[in-house]
Design a protein around this motif. Sequence first.
Motif, mmCIF file in Angstrom:
data_model
loop_
_atom_site.group_PDB
_atom_site.id
_atom_site.type_symbol
_atom_site.label_atom_id
_atom_site.label_comp_id
_atom_site.label_asym_id
_atom_site.label_seq_id
_atom_site.Cartn_x
_atom_site.Cartn_y
_atom_site.Cartn_z
ATOM 1 N N ASP A 41 -2.793 5.873 -1.886
ATOM 2 C CA ASP A 41 -4.100 5.367 -2.269
ATOM 3 C C ASP A 41 -3.855 4.088 -3.437
ATOM 4 O OD1 ASP A 41 -5.485 7.003 -1.028
ATOM 5 O OD2 ASP A 41 -5.588 8.525 -2.543
ATOM 6 N N SER A 59 0.895 -1.141 0.036
ATOM 7 C CA SER A 59 -0.076 0.015 0.111
ATOM 8 C C SER A 59 0.926 1.225 0.008
ATOM 9 C CB SER A 59 -0.871 -0.094 1.068
ATOM 10 O OG SER A 59 -1.713 1.201 1.309
ATOM 11 N N ASP A 81 -2.605 0.340 -4.605
ATOM 12 C CA ASP A 81 -2.198 -1.042 -4.169
ATOM 13 C C ASP A 81 -1.237 -1.629 -5.163
ATOM 14 O OD1 ASP A 81 -2.262 -3.562 -3.565
ATOM 15 O OD2 ASP A 81 -4.383 -3.895 -3.553
#
Length: 415
Positions: free
Chosen positions: A153, A150, A155
Amino acid sequence: MDGNLNRELVIIGGGPAGLMAAESALANGASNVSVYERMGSVARKFLIAGKGGLNLTHSEPMPQFIQRYLPQTRSIGHWLREFGPDAVRAWAAGLGVETFVGSSGRVFPHDLKAAPLLRAWVRRLRANGVRFHVNHEWLGWDEAGRLRFSHGDDDLRIASDATVLALGGASWPVLGSNGAWVSILAERGVAITPLQAANCGFDVAWSEHLKSRFAGAPIKPVAITWTEQAGTQVHRQGEFVLTETGIEGSLVYALSAQLRDAIAREGSAEIFLDLAPLRDHARLLRDLSRPRGKNSLAKHLHRHAGIDGAKSALLHEVLDRDSLQDPARLAATIKALPLRLLRPRPIGEAISTAGGIALDACGESLMLHKLPGVFCAGEMLDWEAPTGGYLLTASMASGFIAGKAAARHLQHRET
């Protein structure tokens, strides 16, 4: 061309174990090395630990040094034979930081500071091609075996040909090591001993008077006597600090593993404090038996026993008014004041943690049996040691082992 040059080594965790893994991997042929760190900068715990004078290692002979890692002396001894206290000092010298041995045998940089050493280390790693990625929190693996991070914002999914996990334990989580990796690895069948506080303080049921008046007061000199489960008496002299909740400090940390385990077995642990370790009982009794005249008890204790302030408050915690007027009872309590420890302080407050990945879940190379190509280093492994340079030395030694093994793993994959 050596295919290892293009193989990706990802190191997760930018503390001393992770940084040493990067350095060791470079020295053993890896060149495509990335370090991912959850926080905004690397080695924050290292920097905080160095604020009072960075204790790098200890100068005692290796046989005694290794015994500090009971009951894991066999495994840790293997690490230290590859990268031990002398190697730590040589490493620091290679970064332009000379060290000295203090009166206690502990080894420090001449300027006692962590920041110059860390800056030189990171600078050298960058110059040798290591890439640093901060503010990346590891989330495990995806279904394709890629590492998940992470980052804000995002991934992110990162492919890795070998991975070194150096994520720390669960002490001082505000500095990065929060133990979140436990569930990730447990789900993949890695054997993990529950994390618990090490080098920690303990709770005591203080009166409101002591809490409000003497929290933060040092107790020195003082000696602690404690009887182990087998009946052996342990006696150590040093100093500690009173807190609102109990006691903490170097003397307490030295016994914390045994005391923590005793509380787990028996529900509490009783220690005895010698508040006047430089005076024998006979002298103390003779001096306290002298007539007080118009002097108060506080002045009498100060003049004839060197007891005042916080030490006097401790006596009031265990003696009633009549006992405080009895020289024999007073002298006996000064030399053996009983103190019941109720529980260790929470793991987040501890200097370090015990528990973690079981050492037999790894081979000698520190590669996980359940996850080929994944190596582990540092405090996330199941070992513990007292303060005094032992924690940092073994963390760096494990990083040295894991980084070297990861580099060789990459080479073997190519062949």
